[in-house]
Design an enzyme around this catalytic site. Structure first.
Site, PDB file in Angstrom:
ATOM      1  N   ASP A 198      -9.437   5.288  11.132  1.00  0.00           N
ATOM      2  CA  ASP A 198      -8.747   4.212  11.853  1.00  0.00           C
ATOM      3  C   ASP A 198      -9.050   4.198  13.347  1.00  0.00           C
ATOM      4  O   ASP A 198      -8.158   4.119  14.180  1.00  0.00           O
ATOM      5  CB  ASP A 198      -7.234   4.286  11.623  1.00  0.00           C
ATOM      6  CG  ASP A 198      -6.847   3.760  10.251  1.00  0.00           C
ATOM      7  OD1 ASP A 198      -7.236   2.632   9.926  1.00  0.00           O
ATOM      8  OD2 ASP A 198      -6.167   4.482   9.492  1.00  0.00           O
TER       9      ASP A 198
ATOM     10  N   ASP B 115      -6.163  -3.162  11.558  1.00  0.00           N
ATOM     11  CA  ASP B 115      -5.378  -2.002  11.116  1.00  0.00           C
ATOM     12  C   ASP B 115      -6.048  -0.729  11.620  1.00  0.00           C
ATOM     13  O   ASP B 115      -6.950  -0.195  10.982  1.00  0.00           O
ATOM     14  CB  ASP B 115      -5.258  -1.987   9.592  1.00  0.00           C
ATOM     15  CG  ASP B 115      -4.400  -0.826   9.101  1.00  0.00           C
ATOM     16  OD1 ASP B 115      -3.782  -0.155   9.933  1.00  0.00           O
ATOM     17  OD2 ASP B 115      -4.367  -0.583   7.883  1.00  0.00           O
TER      18      ASP B 115
ATOM     19  N   ASP C 260     -11.394   7.700   6.516  1.00  0.00           N
ATOM     20  CA  ASP C 260     -10.487   6.633   6.954  1.00  0.00           C
ATOM     21  C   ASP C 260      -9.773   7.062   8.230  1.00  0.00           C
ATOM     22  O   ASP C 260      -8.588   7.379   8.228  1.00  0.00           O
ATOM     23  CB  ASP C 260      -9.482   6.334   5.841  1.00  0.00           C
ATOM     24  CG  ASP C 260      -8.486   5.254   6.241  1.00  0.00           C
ATOM     25  OD1 ASP C 260      -8.870   4.366   7.013  1.00  0.00           O
ATOM     26  OD2 ASP C 260      -7.334   5.320   5.773  1.00  0.00           O
TER      27      ASP C 260
ATOM     28  N   ASP D 150      -9.602  -2.839   2.801  1.00  0.00           N
ATOM     29  CA  ASP D 150      -9.585  -2.167   4.101  1.00  0.00           C
ATOM     30  C   ASP D 150     -10.918  -1.449   4.232  1.00  0.00           C
ATOM     31  O   ASP D 150     -11.251  -0.604   3.402  1.00  0.00           O
ATOM     32  CB  ASP D 150      -8.419  -1.178   4.154  1.00  0.00           C
ATOM     33  CG  ASP D 150      -8.295  -0.472   5.494  1.00  0.00           C
ATOM     34  OD1 ASP D 150      -9.311   0.095   5.959  1.00  0.00           O
ATOM     35  OD2 ASP D 150      -7.190  -0.438   6.066  1.00  0.00           O
TER      36      ASP D 150
ATOM     37  N   HIS E  40      -8.171  -5.787   5.924  1.00  0.00           N
ATOM     38  CA  HIS E  40      -7.763  -4.989   7.058  1.00  0.00           C
ATOM     39  C   HIS E  40      -9.034  -4.488   7.713  1.00  0.00           C
ATOM     40  O   HIS E  40      -9.820  -3.762   7.104  1.00  0.00           O
ATOM     41  CB  HIS E  40      -6.896  -3.802   6.625  1.00  0.00           C
ATOM     42  CG  HIS E  40      -5.453  -4.147   6.475  1.00  0.00           C
ATOM     43  ND1 HIS E  40      -4.499  -3.219   6.119  1.00  0.00           N
ATOM     44  CD2 HIS E  40      -4.789  -5.330   6.635  1.00  0.00           C
ATOM     45  CE1 HIS E  40      -3.316  -3.809   6.074  1.00  0.00           C
ATOM     46  NE2 HIS E  40      -3.469  -5.086   6.376  1.00  0.00           N
TER      47      HIS E  40
ATOM     48  N   TRP F 256       0.853  -1.185   0.000  1.00  0.00           N
ATOM     49  CA  TRP F 256       0.000   0.000   0.000  1.00  0.00           C
ATOM     50  C   TRP F 256       0.891   1.237   0.000  1.00  0.00           C
ATOM     51  O   TRP F 256       1.877   1.302   0.730  1.00  0.00           O
ATOM     52  CB  TRP F 256      -0.900   0.054   1.231  1.00  0.00           C
ATOM     53  CG  TRP F 256      -1.647   1.366   1.311  1.00  0.00           C
ATOM     54  CD1 TRP F 256      -2.803   1.683   0.673  1.00  0.00           C
ATOM     55  CD2 TRP F 256      -1.246   2.532   2.042  1.00  0.00           C
ATOM     56  NE1 TRP F 256      -3.158   2.987   0.956  1.00  0.00           N
ATOM     57  CE2 TRP F 256      -2.215   3.532   1.801  1.00  0.00           C
ATOM     58  CE3 TRP F 256      -0.168   2.846   2.876  1.00  0.00           C
ATOM     59  CZ2 TRP F 256      -2.137   4.812   2.352  1.00  0.00           C
ATOM     60  CZ3 TRP F 256      -0.087   4.120   3.430  1.00  0.00           C
ATOM     61  CH2 TRP F 256      -1.064   5.076   3.171  1.00  0.00           C
TER      62      TRP F 256
ATOM     63  N   LYS G 215      -7.109   2.764  -1.831  1.00  0.00           N
ATOM     64  CA  LYS G 215      -7.583   3.827  -0.960  1.00  0.00           C
ATOM     65  C   LYS G 215      -8.273   4.886  -1.799  1.00  0.00           C
ATOM     66  O   LYS G 215      -7.861   5.152  -2.938  1.00  0.00           O
ATOM     67  CB  LYS G 215      -6.424   4.449  -0.176  1.00  0.00           C
ATOM     68  CG  LYS G 215      -6.874   5.321   0.983  1.00  0.00           C
ATOM     69  CD  LYS G 215      -5.739   5.575   1.953  1.00  0.00           C
ATOM     70  CE  LYS G 215      -6.234   6.340   3.175  1.00  0.00           C
ATOM     71  NZ  LYS G 215      -5.189   6.477   4.201  1.00  0.00           N
TER      72      LYS G 215
ATOM     73  N   GLU H  95      -3.456  -3.068  -1.886  1.00  0.00           N
ATOM     74  CA  GLU H  95      -4.517  -2.411  -1.123  1.00  0.00           C
ATOM     75  C   GLU H  95      -4.832  -1.055  -1.733  1.00  0.00           C
ATOM     76  O   GLU H  95      -3.936  -0.284  -2.083  1.00  0.00           O
ATOM     77  CB  GLU H  95      -4.060  -2.240   0.330  1.00  0.00           C
ATOM     78  CG  GLU H  95      -5.058  -1.514   1.213  1.00  0.00           C
ATOM     79  CD  GLU H  95      -4.535  -1.309   2.620  1.00  0.00           C
ATOM     80  OE1 GLU H  95      -5.288  -0.771   3.452  1.00  0.00           O
ATOM     81  OE2 GLU H  95      -3.360  -1.672   2.890  1.00  0.00           O
TER      82      GLU H  95
ATOM     83  N   HIS I  20     -11.234   2.310   3.652  1.00  0.00           N
ATOM     84  CA  HIS I  20     -10.661   2.905   2.443  1.00  0.00           C
ATOM     85  C   HIS I  20     -11.671   3.091   1.310  1.00  0.00           C
ATOM     86  O   HIS I  20     -11.295   3.063   0.141  1.00  0.00           O
ATOM     87  CB  HIS I  20      -9.493   2.053   1.952  1.00  0.00           C
ATOM     88  CG  HIS I  20      -8.256   2.211   2.778  1.00  0.00           C
ATOM     89  ND1 HIS I  20      -7.020   1.779   2.362  1.00  0.00           N
ATOM     90  CD2 HIS I  20      -8.065   2.774   3.995  1.00  0.00           C
ATOM     91  CE1 HIS I  20      -6.121   2.051   3.295  1.00  0.00           C
ATOM     92  NE2 HIS I  20      -6.737   2.653   4.297  1.00  0.00           N
TER      93      HIS I  20
END
Length: 418
Positions: free
Chosen positions: A294, A325, A292, A257, A284, A181, A224, A222, A260
């Site tokens: 997290d 993640d 995003d 993810d 993830h 990524w 995004k 990955e 993302h």
């Protein structure tokens, strides 16, 4: 007694709680090292800010600043989570001997020997990630840079990561998911969208030309939508990464993810879509709030639905590789690890306690009223009692029994850290 009552209630719906518990014990879920130190790593100046679309917020005391501190924190976290954890490392967590240093394009397996020792001590496998951010060689692009010298540095870093991943797999006896990524992109409207993506594709091609055994090392790509400083364009968009994985399925798998994508998209629906075409995918698991961000994973609707799709699609038999993640510096970092990991485990157990064959049959027969009624009744079954039994069977604390250990560790260890 509580578990036996719960077991009998689930049995009325044809659900074997003992079997669900035993199944979950065999499912590897990767625990990400970077929650413990706010994604700082050990190979750059900790006083400099994170770059490349990465940001942490908060200054909760006790951040791990050395490999020894991070591993000690992980020791505690691992003692409080049930199941079959793996480690997940970024390349920036290389551990150098005193006086030694290797830049990211020169990293070698020996720089991760202490992590191999840690994993062997705890009976863990290990996944790996090249670190394409927070480095002076980001211009700010990496694999998609128009500068040949920049691009070559990061290609060599990717190749080094393949070799390290192969070493981890051989030493620990488990496949390594190696995730590619980058935060490559532009803050404002670009003048060329195609060029960076062509360079990105060619760079990944070169990385994957490094010899490896796909049964041992499973590279993934990955995507995004956007990141901090790359709001207008990212080279590794969803369309790019899925197309790359589809055209290189003999040596690469896609990684989803769930932070993302656009806020109205859900990864739970993407899992069966991809498993229609890919034998394996990677995940993830995180929690985005409006973007995003997290946040720590909760036992919320989308996490449960992601787990249900993994189970429904046969993903627990090696088709879906699961990792956490997220990184939150505003709360106790070890509690963040434990909370998120236990919630993913809860979601998977909840999914294993669904009568999927019966639900599928009702849908195929068009019995949508009965389908809805059954789905609603399942929500009030005594799941918590089964979860407590799962924790006990793993010799780990049940809910309400683990937070005191973290509070004591904070007072004895974390508060003394500078």
């Amino acid at each position: 007694m509580s578990y036996q009552n719960a077991k009998s209630k689930y049995a009325r719906y044809g659900i074997d709680t003992d079997a669900a518990i035993e199944k979950l014990k065999s499912v590897p879920v990767s625990l990400h090292c970077w929650q413990g130190d706010d994604v700082r790593g050990f190979d750059t100046d900790p006083s400099k800010p994170l770059t490349g679309g990465i940001q942490t917020t908060g200054n909760y005391p006790g951040r791990a600043a050395t490999p020894e501190q991070l591993m000690a924190d992980l020791d505690l976290a691992l003692s409080l989570i049930p199941g079959k954890p793996k480690m997940n490392l970024h390349a920036s967590y290389a551990v150098f001997e005193e006086g030694e240093y290797a830049d990211r394009d020169k990293l070698e397996p020996k720089h991760f020997q202490k992590w191999v020792d840690f994993c062997k001590e705890h009976g863990l496998g290990c996944d790996f990630n090249p670190t394409f951010f927070s480095h002076e060689k980001c211009d700010p692009l990496t694999l998609s840079s128009a500068n040949e010298e920049t691009r070559r540095f990061w290609i060599e870093h990717g190749k080094a990561s393949i070799r390290i991943s192969n070493y981890l797999a051989e030493q620990l006896g488990e496949p390594v998911i190696m995730n590619i990524w980058t935060g490559d992109g532009f803050k404002d409207i670009p003048g060329d969208r195609l060029g960076p993506r062509i360079r990105y594709r060619q760079a990944i091609d070169e990385i994957l030309s490094e010899p490896f055994d796909f049964e041992k090392v499973k590279p993934c790509v990955e995507s995004k939508v956007f990141g901090i400083g790359v709001e207008a364009y990212t080279a590794g968009s969803a369309e790019f990464t899925l197309s790359y994985a589809a055209f290189n399925r003999d040596k690469c798998i896609p990684l989803l993810d769930n932070g993302h994508y656009h806020p109205t998209e859900v990864v739970s629906d993407k899992i069966p879509a991809l498993l229609t075409f890919f034998h394996e995918i990677a995940l993830h698991v995180t929690r985005g709030i409006r973007w995003d961000s997290d946040h720590v994973v909760l036992f919320d609707d989308e996490t449960k639905e992601i787990a249900r799709e993994i189970v429904r699609c046969g993903g627990l038999d090696g088709r879906v590789h699961i990792a956490l993640d997220y990184f939150d510096a505003s709360i106790n970092r070890i509690a963040a690890w434990v909370t998120g990991y236990r919630n993913v485990q809860k979601a998977l157990l909840f999914a294993l306690l669904q009568p999927d064959a019966q639900l599928c049959e009702l849908q195929d027969k068009g019995e949508f009223t009965e389908l809805m009624v059954l789905q609603e009744e399942l929500k009030t079954l005594p799941f918590g009692d089964v979860w407590d039994e799962y924790c006990r069977s793993c010799s780990k604390p049940a809910d309400g029994e683990w937070f005191d250990a973290i509070q004591q560790y904070e007072k004895k260890v974390l508060e003394d850290r500078a």
